[in-house]
Enzyme design. Structure first.
Site, PDB file in Angstrom:
ATOM      1  N   GLU A   1      -7.565 -41.618  28.497  1.00 58.32           N
ATOM      2  CA  GLU A   1      -8.925 -40.643  28.595  1.00 58.32           C
ATOM      3  C   GLU A   1      -9.938 -41.194  29.640  1.00 58.32           C
ATOM      4  OE1 GLU A   1     -10.482 -39.664  24.883  1.00 58.32           O
ATOM      5  OE2 GLU A   1      -8.845 -38.619  24.201  1.00 58.32           O
TER       6      GLU A   1
ATOM      7  N   GLU B   1      -2.028 -37.046  21.751  1.00 54.39           N
ATOM      8  CA  GLU B   1      -3.018 -37.123  20.796  1.00 54.39           C
ATOM      9  C   GLU B   1      -3.323 -35.737  20.459  1.00 54.39           C
ATOM     10  OE1 GLU B   1      -7.001 -39.091  21.009  1.00 54.39           O
ATOM     11  OE2 GLU B   1      -6.138 -40.977  22.054  1.00 54.39           O
TER      12      GLU B   1
END
Length: 503
Positions: free
Chosen positions: A173, A292
């Site tokens: 991320e 995720e």
């Protein structure tokens, strides 16, 4: 009753069912590792301190891969802290979750746990506070047989054979302002390309995952993927996608339609990757690692980390307690991932134990299954062979977030070797049952093997350590086959699996 029809034909193959679709995630966050998978004082703990009950539940869940060690945690992690004699390992501040990391579990322990649980490790490298050299050091430690400083240190630490880890995430991320060492797309794309190129000099057969945008609501989404892939396309195999869903303001109808957003997310990332492929005249195709995904109530108190001078070890964090509606949504998200098996080549439900997880534990005590355990376990166990493209004729329901959406969502798999057909279906209606009519004439005669439905008149029911079985999937007695068709009634807010075999 709302009527819905589905046509299933073995000729319309999307792609193979990929075992890596059924991956999970273990991060050094909250109680996922400590008192989750690792609890030396537990009665079932083995010589390495790993809970035997959790290993067994992981196997029952049907997990294929486990991403490790993060997540946000990895962007500040010094992997060397977690190797060698445990009593000599340093404690460090974990800035990602405002906790203290004792480093009782590190690379070697995790690899031993993965072997016990029968899962493939998927490692992430720190590209937040670190870079190319540290990634190369970790790769050498894990994968080189011996004869070098890091590989010989692994051998000295008790692992004579290399771990041969295939899948590697290049950071996590990296466009998130919450991320330690967050970067612009150009900065990260260049670093990811350099890291990937160097790692392939050690092992050209690695499968590398480059970071996509942190989620589709990010202002960087789309442009981030385009810039990063323009830099790194030739050096990576997958681009990551992350998404979490939750019910807001009592809007159950929109929540039940969360897979509509996942479908759009996957299609958008794939389109961006294909645009870079075309512009760069690349021959290979970059696919998606949806590493995720889950239901996560991010605004609840349990998702707020400690603050100030409080830096606890393994605090209670992100310990959502899932209800029936949450499980129905998880089942529908799995339908979306399978439906896109041509582009989604791996996925990781976040996370495995205690932290937004299907498995819960008490420190030193009981373990139990959350509601979301069941659709994952049943899908992983029974979805084999090929994913089939369906023709669905469904009534629609109105949602505040997505407008009109089909009440019925479904996907099917077909195993040519056994002849088994598996239909996974979700009734998104808040109030109405669905009468399902499935056209199976392309298969010849099939018989009903099993039909299970997860539902409850109270969709807010949650499992506990005292009772995790009252609302488990039950036999759907309405299911039947006749004249090359299958029939079933699907209650509102429900997830169903129907298994059919050769007559």
């Amino acid at each position: 009753m709302l009527p819905a029809t589905v046509t299933v034909d073995p000729a319309f193959v999307v792609g193979p069912v990929r075992r890596r679709t059924f991956g999970s995630f273990v991060e050094h966050l909250g109680r996922c590792v400590y008192t989750g998978i690792h609890d030396p004082e537990h009665p079932s703990a083995d010589a390495d301190g790993f809970r035997g009950d959790v290993v067994e539940l992981t196997r029952e869940l049907g997990v294929s891969t486990v991403r490790y060690p993060g997540g946000n945690f990895v962007s500040g992690y010094r992997w060397e802290d977690g190797i060698g004699p445990v009593e000599e390992r340093p404690r460090r501040l974990d800035l990602a979750w405002h906790s203290t990391e004792p480093n009782l579990v590190g690379v070697d322990e995790f690899m031993r746990w993965a072997a016990k649980a029968g899962v493939e490790p998927m490692m992430a490298v720190n590209l937040g506070t670190r870079g190319v050299q540290e990634a190369l050091d970790l790769l050498e430690y894990c994968n080189v047989p011996g004869g070098t400083a890091w590989s010989d240190l692994r051998r000295a630490n008790g692992a004579q054979d290399p771990y041969r880890v295939t899948m590697w995430c290049l950071g996590n991320e990296m466009d998130g302002p919450w991320q330690i060492g967050a970067k612009t797309a150009a900065e990260y794309g260049r670093l990811a390309a350099e890291t990937a190129r160097a790692m392939r000099m050690i092992d050209p057969d690695l499968e590398l995952v480059v970071c996509g945008s942190s989620n589709s609501a990010m202002p960087t989404f789309g442009a981030w993927e385009h810039t990063v892939l323009t830099e790194a396309y030739e050096h990576v195999d997958h681009v990551s996608a992350h998404a979490y869903y939750y019910e807001t303001d009592g809007d159950l109808a929109s929540f039940l339609a969360s897979a509509v957003d996942m479908d759009h997310f996957i299609d958008s990332v794939a389109a961006t990757a294909d645009a870079v492929r075309a512009a760069g005249k690349h021959s290979k195709r970059t696919n998606i690692s949806f590493d995720e995904w889950n239901v996560w109530y991010q605004q609840r108190a349990e998702s707020r980390p400690p603050s100030g001078d409080d830096w606890p070890i393994a605090p209670v964090l992100l310990e959502d307690r899932y209800n029936v509606a949450d499980a129905v949504v998880v089942g529908n998200l799995l339908i979306s991932l399978l439906r896109h098996t041509d582009r989604v080549h791996a996925a990781s439900q976040a996370q495995l134990v205690n932290v937004i997880a299907p498995i819960m534990t008490e420190p030193g005590g009981r373990s139990w299954k959350q509601t979301i355990f069941h659709p994952f376990a049943l899908t992983s166990r029974h979805a084999t062979g090929d994913v089939l493209r369906l023709a669905i004729d469904s009534p629609v329901t109105e949602t505040a977030r997505f407008g009109e959406v089909p009440v019925l969502d479904a996907v099917a798999t077909h195993d040519p070797d056994t002849g088994e057909v598996v239909l996974l279906a979700t009734n998104r209606s808040v109030t109405d049952a669905v009468t399902l009519d499935v056209d199976l004439r392309g298969f010849g005669a099939l018989r009903l093997l099993e039909a299970l439905t997860l539902s409850n008149p109270d969709h807010t029911w949650t499992a506990t350590a005292d009772d995790d079985t009252s609302v488990a999937p039950r036999t759907n007695t309405s299911a039947k086959t006749a004249d090359d068709r299958a029939y079933a009634e699907l209650p509102p807010v429900s997830w169903t699996i129907i298994r059919l075999g050769r007559a």
